[in-house]
Design a protein around this motif. Structure first.
Motif, PDB file in Angstrom:
ATOM      1  N   ASP A 140       0.820  -1.213   0.000  1.00 43.87           N
ATOM      2  CA  ASP A 140       0.000   0.000   0.000  1.00 43.87           C
ATOM      3  C   ASP A 140       0.846   1.252   0.000  1.00 43.87           C
ATOM      4  OD1 ASP A 140       0.749  -0.770   2.645  1.00 43.87           O
ATOM      5  OD2 ASP A 140      -0.530   0.835   3.388  1.00 43.87           O
TER       6      ASP A 140
ATOM      7  N   THR B 246      -0.939  -0.997   5.594  1.00 46.34           N
ATOM      8  CA  THR B 246      -2.304  -1.013   6.131  1.00 46.34           C
ATOM      9  C   THR B 246      -3.217  -1.975   5.385  1.00 46.34           C
ATOM     10  OG1 THR B 246      -2.818   0.898   4.741  1.00 46.34           O
ATOM     11  CG2 THR B 246      -2.181   1.349   7.018  1.00 46.34           C
ATOM     12  N   ASP B 247      -2.700  -2.618   4.351  1.00 37.41           N
ATOM     13  CA  ASP B 247      -3.484  -3.584   3.575  1.00 37.41           C
ATOM     14  C   ASP B 247      -3.138  -4.993   4.066  1.00 37.41           C
ATOM     15  OD1 ASP B 247      -4.773  -5.084   1.687  1.00 37.41           O
ATOM     16  OD2 ASP B 247      -3.588  -4.375  -0.014  1.00 37.41           O
ATOM     17  N   THR B 248      -4.142  -5.766   4.466  1.00 35.34           N
ATOM     18  CA  THR B 248      -3.887  -7.117   4.979  1.00 35.34           C
ATOM     19  C   THR B 248      -4.052  -8.204   3.915  1.00 35.34           C
ATOM     20  OG1 THR B 248      -6.166  -7.202   5.695  1.00 35.34           O
ATOM     21  CG2 THR B 248      -4.537  -6.609   7.369  1.00 35.34           C
ATOM     22  N   SER B 249      -4.225  -7.815   2.663  1.00 30.43           N
ATOM     23  CA  SER B 249      -4.456  -8.813   1.603  1.00 30.43           C
ATOM     24  C   SER B 249      -3.362  -9.879   1.565  1.00 30.43           C
ATOM     25  CB  SER B 249      -4.507  -8.134   0.227  1.00 30.43           C
ATOM     26  OG  SER B 249      -5.575  -7.239   0.146  1.00 30.43           O
TER      27      SER B 249
ATOM     28  N   TYR C 182      -2.001  -8.838  -4.837  1.00 35.60           N
ATOM     29  CA  TYR C 182      -2.627  -8.371  -3.594  1.00 35.60           C
ATOM     30  C   TYR C 182      -3.457  -9.475  -2.944  1.00 35.60           C
ATOM     31  CZ  TYR C 182      -1.266  -3.928  -5.629  1.00 35.60           C
ATOM     32  OH  TYR C 182      -0.535  -2.899  -6.181  1.00 35.60           O
TER      33      TYR C 182
ATOM     34  N   PHE D 144     -10.678  -2.992   0.447  1.00 40.81           N
ATOM     35  CA  PHE D 144      -9.507  -2.130   0.549  1.00 40.81           C
ATOM     36  C   PHE D 144      -9.099  -1.780  -0.869  1.00 40.81           C
ATOM     37  CE2 PHE D 144      -5.173  -0.805   0.990  1.00 40.81           C
ATOM     38  CZ  PHE D 144      -5.087  -0.241   2.253  1.00 40.81           C
TER      39      PHE D 144
ATOM     40  N   ASN E 198      -6.475   0.273  -3.632  1.00 35.85           N
ATOM     41  CA  ASN E 198      -5.096   0.753  -3.801  1.00 35.85           C
ATOM     42  C   ASN E 198      -4.857   0.862  -5.295  1.00 35.85           C
ATOM     43  OD1 ASN E 198      -2.391   1.277  -3.825  1.00 35.85           O
ATOM     44  ND2 ASN E 198      -1.757  -0.652  -2.877  1.00 35.85           N
TER      45      ASN E 198
ATOM     46  N   GLY F 248      -8.798  -7.111  -0.478  1.00 38.84           N
ATOM     47  CA  GLY F 248      -9.178  -7.425   0.913  1.00 38.84           C
ATOM     48  C   GLY F 248      -8.745  -8.808   1.355  1.00 38.84           C
TER      49      GLY F 248
END
Lengths: 412, 242
Positions: A143, A337-340, B19, B150, B152, B196
């Motif tokens: 991120d 901050t991205d948990t992917s 991601y 989420f 990005n 996500g």
């Protein structure tokens, strides 16, 4: 090579003194070691300070996504066989922290410096290193960090004219591509378990073929360089073909790889593999990582894993089932901050372990483990997790700020 | 469905899996198996042919150069277009969402043709990158609870007349065009900017795709406890940005 005794200028001395004063104030205020604020103040007074401090040293730079703090420690330990070493051992790895670390050792012969991946090219320009160790590159904090391939690109451009001997991992295609523009490279077969950032040829975008330990691009012919040093099982194989057993207190395959690279770096400075490896044995915990601590009457081993490649290497070093495992994940700005990324980690490797889940993002982890079909317990805090865990030493794996939280809580 | 097994095709994990995109495949697979369905997962690398007999195709997010390479190879392959013409389901995220549209701006700054299976066009947003938690209300025709994810990305995606917005934003950048939309869909083709991964936070999307593939109106219930807890936490977080 070392021992240039040309004194620092008055301006540089003032900058070093002012930096130390700022660090002391920061420490007194309870804000950590103060090395970053100290370095910032010093660099403001003398922007050339980093270059000036480095001029008196034989500098080794160490960069990677994973293992740079540990490898910096291993190289520093090995080079102490040849003289005094100054190092940013606490992992403050951006220019301010590096400046602060170098300012602390005026009598040193060697500077062994961990550098954040994003700053490597700039620091390499400033400090004219004798050697640069490049361990691996993989996805981390997407991120806010650069894309992984862009980092390799920046290394490649920034290091293309370097006078340093580059010691690079031939088993990581991104590292191999970054280093292959450097005039002098020593290739190390250090391995890399994580492969999912390098299926695409870094040079032409073709699909990489990866039979066994080899890799090559069928389109442009870019391929794994022939290594002269190798990690083979539990041994370092030196360029003359002689095998040296690795004895470390640090666990895991990744640390054997780090020791192999460190032995190759030490050899550049005339330190023989046996001497280098013997000295590396003395490295125990590195900034709290791998430390075994007591908490609530139980032994916990603290393991840091910041990204998918790090989790993969960590799973391969923990004790087998039924050893209980605590997992703790945060997603603060220092973590990304991205948990992917949790979904890039193969948690089915934990099957059979009792699992306890903690951290700011324990619910993300809970869904991840549910979908992996694992049994787990979500806990309110470390005390609950430790009380719930069946007997024996507990493996506690955490990402960056979650790891700091655990250390603070345990008072370590 | 082509036979007794649900065929789940994960498109180009070597290029479009930056991601945690595998998560959508894992959630779909898990929720199908919990309903007693047999699932065959087919991971297709970009030097392999995309099978045309899949039931559900997943396309993930990726960096700018891999996105261009994926678009080139998928256009040349043609498999997804043929599968969609036969009624297959496509669910695409971020870079994949742009690829299934008519065109996007590639890493070289040029217009790159997409697959044209969803009526959207993407350009690069000249302002700040959209990064953070998103909350949106899904198109009521799809009967889904609020969307949490989420994002990005730096894309602006404009929806054409034959597609509809997937969701209306409460918080976040979404399609980035300032019209308050997020994602797009038409018939069996869906695109979203949500990571996500999106199905971990919105398992009912996985169920929707399963129902479309099986041509049923309902599925047996599964344990939603952890999904619900995560959703509640992320929905609250989206409304109070850090």
């Amino acid at each position: 090579m070392a021992g240039n005794t040309e004194p620092l200028s008055a301006r540089a001395k003032l900058a070093v003194t002012a930096g130390r004063a700022a660090a002391a104030v920061s420490r007194a205020a309870g804000r950590g070691s103060g090395s970053v604020i100290g370095g910032r103040v010093a660099l403001k007074l003398d922007p050339e300070l980093l270059a000036r401090l480095a001029r008196h040293l034989d500098v080794v730079l160490v960069s990677a996504t994973n293992g740079k703090t540990t490898t910096t420690r291993l190289i520093a330990e090995a080079l102490r066989a040849g003289g005094e070493v100054v190092s940013n051992a606490l992992g403050a790895n951006m220019p301010a922290g590096i400046t602060s670390a170098l300012a602390g050792g005026s009598a040193a012969r060697y500077g062994v410096i961990e550098v954040d991946e994003k700053y490597l090219a700039g620091v390499a320009r400033d400090v004219s290193p004798k050697a640069i160790a490049l361990l691996n590159l993989s996805r981390d904090q997407l991120d806010r960090a650069s894309e992984t391939r862009m980092l390799a690109e920046r290394w490649r451009e920034g290091l293309s004219g370097t006078d340093a001997v580059v010691v690079a991992n031939a088993d990581d295609p991104l590292v191999a591509w970054a280093a292959s523009s450097c005039p002098t490279v020593i290739w190390v077969a250090a391995g890399q378990e994580w492969k999912d950032d390098a299926w695409s040829c870094p040079s032409c975008g073709g699909v990489l073929q990866r039979p066994g330990d080899d890799w090559f691009c069928g389109d442009c012919g870019f391929r794994r360089p022939v290594p002269t040093w190798a990690l083979s099982g539990d041994c370092v194989v030196a360029p003359d073909g002689v095998s040296w057993p690795i004895r470390l207190q640090l666990p895991g395959r990744a640390n054997k790889a780090n020791a192999t690279t460190s032995a190759a770096v030490a050899a550049i400075f005339g330190i023989a593999p046996k001497i280098a490896l013997d000295r590396m044995y003395h490295v125990q915990a590195v900034a709290g990582r791998y430390d075994v601590v007591r908490y609530e009457g139980r032994d916990l081993r603290l393991l840091l894993a910041k990204n998918p490649a790090g989790w993969l290497e960590t799973f391969s070093l923990i004790d087998g089932p039924p050893t209980p495992v605590i997992l703790s994940v945060n997603a603060r700005s220092a973590d990304g901050t991205d948990t992917s990324w949790l979904w890039d980690v193969d948690y089915t490797r934990l099957a059979g372990h009792p699992i306890f889940v903690l951290g700011d993002r324990k619910l993300d982890l809970a869904v991840r483990l549910e979908v992996a079909g694992l049994d787990f317990r979500v806990c309110a805090d470390l005390a609950e997790a430790v009380r719930s865990a069946p007997g024996g030493r507990i493996e506690a794996i955490a990402n960056y700020t979650a790891f700091q939280d655990l250390r603070r809580l345990i008072g370590n | 469905m082509s036979d007794s097994s649900l065929r789940l095709v994960w498109v180009y994990p070597d290029l479009l899996s930056t991601y945690g995109d595998q998560g959508n495949a894992l959630v779909l697979e898990r929720r199908a198996r919990q309903r007693g369905l047999d699932v065959t997962r087919i991971d297709v690398r970009s030097d392999q042919q995309v099978p045309t007999s899949g039931d559900i195709y997943l396309i993930g997010g990726g960096e700018d150069r891999p996105q261009r390479l994926a678009a080139e190879r998928l256009r040349r392959d043609g498999g997804i277009n043929r599968a969609v013409a036969n009624g297959a389901i496509v669910f695409a995220v971020c870079a994949g969402y742009q690829i299934i549209g008519h065109e996007f701006i590639n890493d070289l700054g040029r217009v790159e043709p997409g697959l044209g299976i969803l009526d959207v066009r993407s350009v690069r947003n000249e302002g700040a990158r959209h990064v953070g938690d998103v909350l949106a209300d899904v198109d009521e025709r799809l009967g889904l609870p609020p969307l949490t994810g989420f994002e990005n990305h730096q894309g602006n995606t404009v929806i054409g007349p034959s597609a509809r917005p997937f969701a209306r934003l409460r918080y976040g950048g979404g399609n980035g065009t300032g019209d308050g939309t997020e994602g797009a869909w038409c018939d069996t083709v869906f695109g979203t900017y949500m990571h996500g991964p999106v199905m971990a936070r919105n398992p009912k999307i996985a169920d929707l795709l399963l129902k479309l593939a099986l041509d049923v109106n309902a599925l047996p219930p599964v344990d939603e406890r952890w999904y619900e807890a995560l959703r509640a936490e992320r929905i609250a977080a989206a409304s109070q940005p850090a």
